[in-house]
Write an enzyme that holds these catalytic residues in place. Structure first.
Site, PDB file in Angstrom:
ATOM      1  N   SER A 199      21.809 -30.746 -16.264  1.00  0.00           N
ATOM      2  CA  SER A 199      20.454 -30.319 -16.610  1.00  0.00           C
ATOM      3  C   SER A 199      19.447 -31.424 -16.357  1.00  0.00           C
ATOM      4  O   SER A 199      18.268 -31.162 -16.123  1.00  0.00           O
ATOM      5  CB  SER A 199      20.412 -29.889 -18.071  1.00  0.00           C
ATOM      6  N   GLY A 257      25.165 -29.107 -20.911  1.00  0.00           N
ATOM      7  CA  GLY A 257      23.977 -29.953 -20.806  1.00  0.00           C
ATOM      8  C   GLY A 257      24.330 -31.402 -20.597  1.00  0.00           C
ATOM      9  O   GLY A 257      25.047 -31.988 -21.380  1.00  0.00           O
ATOM     10  N   THR A 258      23.836 -32.002 -19.495  1.00  0.00           N
ATOM     11  CA  THR A 258      24.258 -33.361 -19.207  1.00  0.00           C
ATOM     12  C   THR A 258      23.439 -33.929 -18.074  1.00  0.00           C
ATOM     13  O   THR A 258      22.677 -33.218 -17.432  1.00  0.00           O
ATOM     14  CB  THR A 258      25.751 -33.342 -18.808  1.00  0.00           C
ATOM     15  N   THR A 259      23.611 -35.233 -17.835  1.00  0.00           N
ATOM     16  CA  THR A 259      23.131 -35.854 -16.592  1.00  0.00           C
ATOM     17  C   THR A 259      24.261 -36.712 -16.062  1.00  0.00           C
ATOM     18  O   THR A 259      24.699 -37.639 -16.745  1.00  0.00           O
ATOM     19  CB  THR A 259      21.920 -36.772 -16.864  1.00  0.00           C
ATOM     20  N   LYS A 311      31.981 -38.531 -20.297  1.00  0.00           N
ATOM     21  CA  LYS A 311      31.817 -37.551 -19.227  1.00  0.00           C
ATOM     22  C   LYS A 311      32.372 -38.042 -17.911  1.00  0.00           C
ATOM     23  O   LYS A 311      32.421 -37.285 -16.950  1.00  0.00           O
ATOM     24  CB  LYS A 311      30.331 -37.221 -19.067  1.00  0.00           C
TER      25      LYS A 311
END
Lengths: 265, 237
Positions: A187, A59-61, A92
């Site tokens: 996500s 889950g990340t942007t 990240k």
């Protein structure tokens, strides 16, 4: 040649990582009855026989785009494990060398380790051939290194942002390798895409590009539960990469960032 | 040892209702409970764990601490599946000895953390079901905490809780040590006495609300003078 030797090194360094039937003692598919609810798995991988008792971090942007001032990469810092925030301050965007950064999305461990492997291979290439491998070459190398693990539960989706003329490549563990000028992964990427599609042009200044990137990550974290906490922004130019100070998005939710021109540190 | 009756997978109780044909697959994993916590200070580090070893509804042992001393300046806390904790610590000890014999020096905390990451990732497709936290002093003598996930992703923190009560303890540490979400509060640096007292209070709270945490608390305080261990009793119910 490079691929084969790097795969051999992988088996030596990591012992049991192997696409063949591993000797870890897990019964093969032919001896155990598989319930029909499990997806059909490839005959070579024994990895799907043992269900894991814990969730992985997902889950990340993350986003990256090219503009006249170089390549800009931005990402949130929330690392979640099916509902629990495992780490609110993870990194990240990982620098690979002085002129190449990679954004990571997917399983944190996979991304961290594969980036490390990529850094090592790029450094070895530089020592062997006396020149740095291009971003395109690095993307191809990463894609070919991940290929033996296609079909396993490895999940790596990275954008490589480099400078040998300014390059942006998206590499995914399912085999995708794309060149482009704008990518958003994770996500929260649909939300980020809407801001980026609206604002990104070639002629942006560095401050404008940074504020669009921050805005895009902020909007995505606002709507996506699995993204949040801080935003990291990296800028890659001919002189190398520079990192902006990490900013807490909690402050942004109190002041409406889109209406104000904020000074970027 | 895994008793399959009344045990629906690691960490879960079996649901008693009619569900049609049910397949009871052998699982190589078990969940033995336990909580581990580590805090890094200016010139010290604390690694603490409870000492209860449980499985399902049973308690196997009340005296099974989860802190393992690796070097004079590093302690690791491992919780999760006890079988994998034991094997992992054996492997780490062996690798520490190999490093000592090849390089004629002890591994630093940062180096142990990086090595553990690769050891865990080497089992990416059949992972060690262990939540690790390493606490120790770095080369400059400052406290360092490294927290891991079961497949090797790690990073350096100031404080971290892992194990069965981690979701309860981590927010409390965020508030008390990280001063998160506190308005207008002076950020005082953490002293060793205050940190040890905080760790004790936090485990007393965890033992109240988490069934897998309790019995006793083992606290290891790492300073440049060595490792000091204390055992404090907790709720035994």
């Amino acid at each position: 040649m490079l691929c084969r030797s790097s795969r051999l090194k992988l088996v030596c360094l990591f012992g049991q990582i192997s696409t063949m039937q591993s000797s870890s003692g897990i019964p093969s598919q032919e001896t155990l009855p598989i319930p029909s609810s499990l997806p059909e798995s490839l005959p070579f991988t024994s990895s799907q026989v043992v269900p894991l008792p814990f969730p992985m971090a997902h889950g990340t942007t993350t986003l990256a785009f090219m503009f006249q001032g170089g390549v800009l990469a931005a990402a949130d810092t929330r690392s979640s494990c099916s509902g629990l925030v495992a780490c609110p301050a993870s990194q990240k965007i990982l620098p690979i060398h002085s002129h190449l950064v990679g954004t990571t999305s997917g399983t944190s461990a996979d991304c961290a380790l594969w980036k490390r492997i990529l850094s090592r291979e790029l450094r070895l290439y530089q020592l062997r051939y006396g020149r740095r491998l291009s971003t395109r070459g690095a993307a191809k190398l990463l894609s070919h290194m991940l290929h033996p693990f296609k079909g396993t539960e490895l999940c790596v989706a990275a954008t490589l942002c480099g400078w040998d003329g300014g390059d942006l490549f998206y590499v995914c563990s399912d085999g995708t390798r794309l060149e482009g000028s704008l990518f958003s992964v994770g996500s929260g990427s649909p939300y980020a895409y809407s801001i980026l599609d609206q604002g990104v042009r070639w002629g942006l200044t560095v401050e404008e590009a940074t504020s669009i990137a921050r805005e895009a990550v902020y909007r995505a974290t606002h709507r996506d539960a699995y993204s949040g906490n801080f935003v990291d922004v990296y800028h890659v130019t001919s002189k190398g990469w520079t990192r902006r100070t990490r900013e807490d998005l909690k402050e942004d939710s109190h002041s409406h960032i889109c209406c104000q021109k904020k000074r970027v540190p | 040892m895994l008793s399959a009756q009344g045990f629906g997978g690691p960490g879960k109780m079996k649901e008693y209702h009619y569900a049609g044909a049910v397949e009871n697959r052998f699982s190589p994993y078990a969940f033995n409970g336990g909580t581990v916590l580590a805090v890094a200070g200016e010139d010290f580090a604390i690694v603490a764990s409870d000492t209860r070893l449980s499985e399902g509804y049973s308690i196997h042992s009340r005296d099974s601490p989860k802190c393992y001393k690796l070097t004079d300046t590093t302690v690791i806390g491992c919780s999760g599946f006890h079988g994998d904790c034991l094997t992992l610590t054996k492997i780490i000890d062996a690798r520490l000895k190999m490093y000592k014999h090849s390089n004629n020096k002890t591994m630093t905390s940062g180096a142990i953390a990086a090595m553990l990451s690769t050891i865990l990732y080497s089992r990416r497709f059949f992972p060690y079901y262990v939540y690790n936290i390493i606490g120790g002093l770095d080369e400059e003598g400052k406290g360092a905490v490294y927290s891991f996930d079961p497949v090797g992703s790690y990073q350096r923190d100031t404080y971290k809780a892992g194990g069965s009560a981690s979701a309860m303890l981590q927010p409390l540490l965020d508030n008390q040590i990280g001063f998160k979400n506190m308005e207008g509060v002076q950020h005082l640096p953490l002293t060793q006495e205050k940190a040890v007292q905080l760790v004790k209070d936090v485990f007393i709270s965890a033992a109240e609300r988490d069934v897998y945490t309790g019995d006793a608390l083992r606290v290891c305080v790492i300073t440049k003078d060595g490792i000091n261990e204390q055992t404090i009793p907790l709720r035994k119910d």
